[in-house]
Design a protein around this motif. Structure first.
Motif, PDB file in Angstrom:
ATOM      1  N   ILE A  76       0.862  -1.254  -0.106  1.00  0.00           N
ATOM      2  CA  ILE A  76      -0.098   0.077  -0.130  1.00  0.00           C
ATOM      3  C   ILE A  76       0.836   1.147  -0.012  1.00  0.00           C
ATOM      4  CG2 ILE A  76      -1.718   1.422   1.311  1.00  0.00           C
ATOM      5  CD1 ILE A  76      -2.816  -1.109   2.369  1.00  0.00           C
ATOM      6  N   SER A  77       0.694   2.205  -0.982  1.00  0.00           N
ATOM      7  CA  SER A  77       1.482   3.482  -1.027  1.00  0.00           C
ATOM      8  C   SER A  77       0.606   4.582  -0.805  1.00  0.00           C
ATOM      9  CB  SER A  77       2.264   3.445  -2.435  1.00  0.00           C
ATOM     10  OG  SER A  77       3.340   2.442  -2.530  1.00  0.00           O
ATOM     11  N   ILE A  78       0.936   5.244  -0.156  1.00  0.00           N
ATOM     12  CA  ILE A  78       0.269   6.602   0.319  1.00  0.00           C
ATOM     13  C   ILE A  78       1.043   7.895   0.293  1.00  0.00           C
ATOM     14  CG2 ILE A  78      -1.555   5.244   1.770  1.00  0.00           C
ATOM     15  CD1 ILE A  78       0.064   6.639   4.514  1.00  0.00           C
ATOM     16  N   ASP A  79       0.270   8.935  -0.266  1.00  0.00           N
ATOM     17  CA  ASP A  79       0.968  10.084  -0.117  1.00  0.00           C
ATOM     18  C   ASP A  79       0.301  10.974   1.209  1.00  0.00           C
ATOM     19  OD1 ASP A  79       2.643  10.225  -2.213  1.00  0.00           O
ATOM     20  OD2 ASP A  79       1.052  11.344  -3.543  1.00  0.00           O
ATOM     21  N   VAL A  80       1.299  11.514   1.969  1.00  0.00           N
ATOM     22  CA  VAL A  80       1.047  11.966   3.323  1.00  0.00           C
ATOM     23  C   VAL A  80       0.935  13.344   3.210  1.00  0.00           C
ATOM     24  CG1 VAL A  80       1.382  12.005   5.882  1.00  0.00           C
ATOM     25  CG2 VAL A  80       1.609   9.845   4.595  1.00  0.00           C
ATOM     26  N   CYS A  81       0.147  14.076   3.868  1.00  0.00           N
ATOM     27  CA  CYS A  81      -0.140  15.579   3.672  1.00  0.00           C
ATOM     28  C   CYS A  81      -0.501  16.261   4.904  1.00  0.00           C
ATOM     29  CB  CYS A  81      -0.940  16.028   2.532  1.00  0.00           C
ATOM     30  SG  CYS A  81      -0.523  15.501   0.928  1.00  0.00           S
ATOM     31  N   GLN A  82      -0.009  17.442   5.132  1.00  0.00           N
ATOM     32  CA  GLN A  82      -0.415  18.290   6.559  1.00  0.00           C
ATOM     33  C   GLN A  82      -1.979  18.657   6.152  1.00  0.00           C
ATOM     34  OE1 GLN A  82       2.053  21.639   6.807  1.00  0.00           O
ATOM     35  NE2 GLN A  82       3.827  20.188   7.290  1.00  0.00           N
ATOM     36  N   ALA A  83      -2.785  18.921   7.161  1.00  0.00           N
ATOM     37  CA  ALA A  83      -4.272  19.458   7.106  1.00  0.00           C
ATOM     38  C   ALA A  83      -4.439  20.237   6.176  1.00  0.00           C
ATOM     39  CB  ALA A  83      -4.583  19.660   8.503  1.00  0.00           C
ATOM     40  N   ASP A  84      -3.355  21.190   5.522  1.00  0.00           N
ATOM     41  CA  ASP A  84      -3.555  22.085   4.536  1.00  0.00           C
ATOM     42  C   ASP A  84      -3.430  21.654   3.220  1.00  0.00           C
ATOM     43  OD1 ASP A  84      -1.003  22.089   4.749  1.00  0.00           O
ATOM     44  OD2 ASP A  84      -0.934  24.322   5.313  1.00  0.00           O
ATOM     45  N   ILE A  88       3.958  15.996   2.596  1.00  0.00           N
ATOM     46  CA  ILE A  88       5.064  15.795   3.738  1.00  0.00           C
ATOM     47  C   ILE A  88       5.841  14.621   3.264  1.00  0.00           C
ATOM     48  CG2 ILE A  88       5.465  14.651   5.999  1.00  0.00           C
ATOM     49  CD1 ILE A  88       2.745  15.685   6.923  1.00  0.00           C
ATOM     50  N   SER A  89       5.470  13.375   2.718  1.00  0.00           N
ATOM     51  CA  SER A  89       6.057  12.361   1.996  1.00  0.00           C
ATOM     52  C   SER A  89       5.328  11.423   1.635  1.00  0.00           C
ATOM     53  CB  SER A  89       6.979  11.719   3.048  1.00  0.00           C
ATOM     54  OG  SER A  89       6.401  11.092   3.975  1.00  0.00           O
ATOM     55  N   ARG A  90       5.906  10.373   0.806  1.00  0.00           N
ATOM     56  CA  ARG A  90       5.251   9.203   0.338  1.00  0.00           C
ATOM     57  C   ARG A  90       5.599   8.051   1.350  1.00  0.00           C
ATOM     58  NH1 ARG A  90       4.874   8.155  -5.746  1.00  0.00           N
ATOM     59  NH2 ARG A  90       3.114   9.783  -5.418  1.00  0.00           N
ATOM     60  N   LEU A  91       4.700   7.306   1.469  1.00  0.00           N
ATOM     61  CA  LEU A  91       5.090   6.055   2.344  1.00  0.00           C
ATOM     62  C   LEU A  91       4.492   4.822   1.711  1.00  0.00           C
ATOM     63  CD1 LEU A  91       5.909   4.700   5.052  1.00  0.00           C
ATOM     64  CD2 LEU A  91       3.714   5.494   6.004  1.00  0.00           C
ATOM     65  N   SER A  92       5.356   3.678   1.666  1.00  0.00           N
ATOM     66  CA  SER A  92       4.992   2.516   0.936  1.00  0.00           C
ATOM     67  C   SER A  92       5.037   1.465   2.091  1.00  0.00           C
ATOM     68  CB  SER A  92       5.458   2.013  -0.052  1.00  0.00           C
ATOM     69  OG  SER A  92       5.281   2.999  -1.074  1.00  0.00           O
TER      70      SER A  92
END
Length: 170
Positions: A76-84, A88-92
């Motif tokens: 599972i790969s996700i893009d992680v962002c701040q609330a706005d 932040i980064s990609r995480l797999s």
């Protein structure tokens, strides 16, 4: 993961380190328990690759936004962002199959993901493969071809081995 002692250990880890994202690989519990376990861990948001076999559960806090960009039975790969929505980064998160043939599909997937990744990217999990003979313990012979395929995927994707802390063999 349904074992109460394991849940207590995970709760202590979460209390000590306060992660915004927590993944469980091979949860050894049915999908219908995922939300309840998440609540015990203090997470109200979660998803899994249930449609792909359900071996990866991902929990995250409401302080971040998570966008799933790739999901299969091994990753599972996700893009992680701040609330706005500031990235932040990609995480797999990886839970690789035991079959060398199946892992080849994973390696191809990781290489393809790398081509579309421009910022920080963490790839973590259980790869069911080793990069070097020294990472293996046991009487079975080291499979050089298997390590070579894994090493090729790591190199082709531009990944670096971050090493480890703690027990070398678990």
């Amino acid at each position: 993961m349904a074992n109460s002692a394991t849940i207590r250990t995970a709760c202590r880890f979460i209390k000590d380190y306060n992660p915004a994202i927590f993944a469980i690989l091979e949860p050894m519990a049915s999908e219908h328990k995922r939300v309840g376990i998440g609540l015990k861990l203090g997470f109200h948001s979660s998803f899994s690759n249930a449609g792909e076999g359900g071996k990866i559960w991902v929990y995250f806090s409401n302080s971040i936004l998570v966008f799933v960009i790739n999901m299969s039975n091994q990753i599972i790969s996700i893009d992680v962002c701040q609330a706005d929505q500031t990235p932040i980064s990609r995480l797999s998160m990886v839970y690789a199959k035991c079959s060398r043939y199946s892992r080849r599909l994973l390696w191809d997937n990781i290489i393809a993901l790398a081509a579309g990744t421009n910022g920080p990217w963490v790839v973590d999990g259980d790869f069911n493969a080793v990069l070097d003979r020294s990472e293996r313990l046991g009487s079975r012979n080291h499979d050089l071809a298997n390590s070579s395929e894994f090493r090729n995927a790591v190199d082709s994707a531009g990944l670096l081995d971050a090493g480890f802390a703690g027990n070398k063999f678990t």
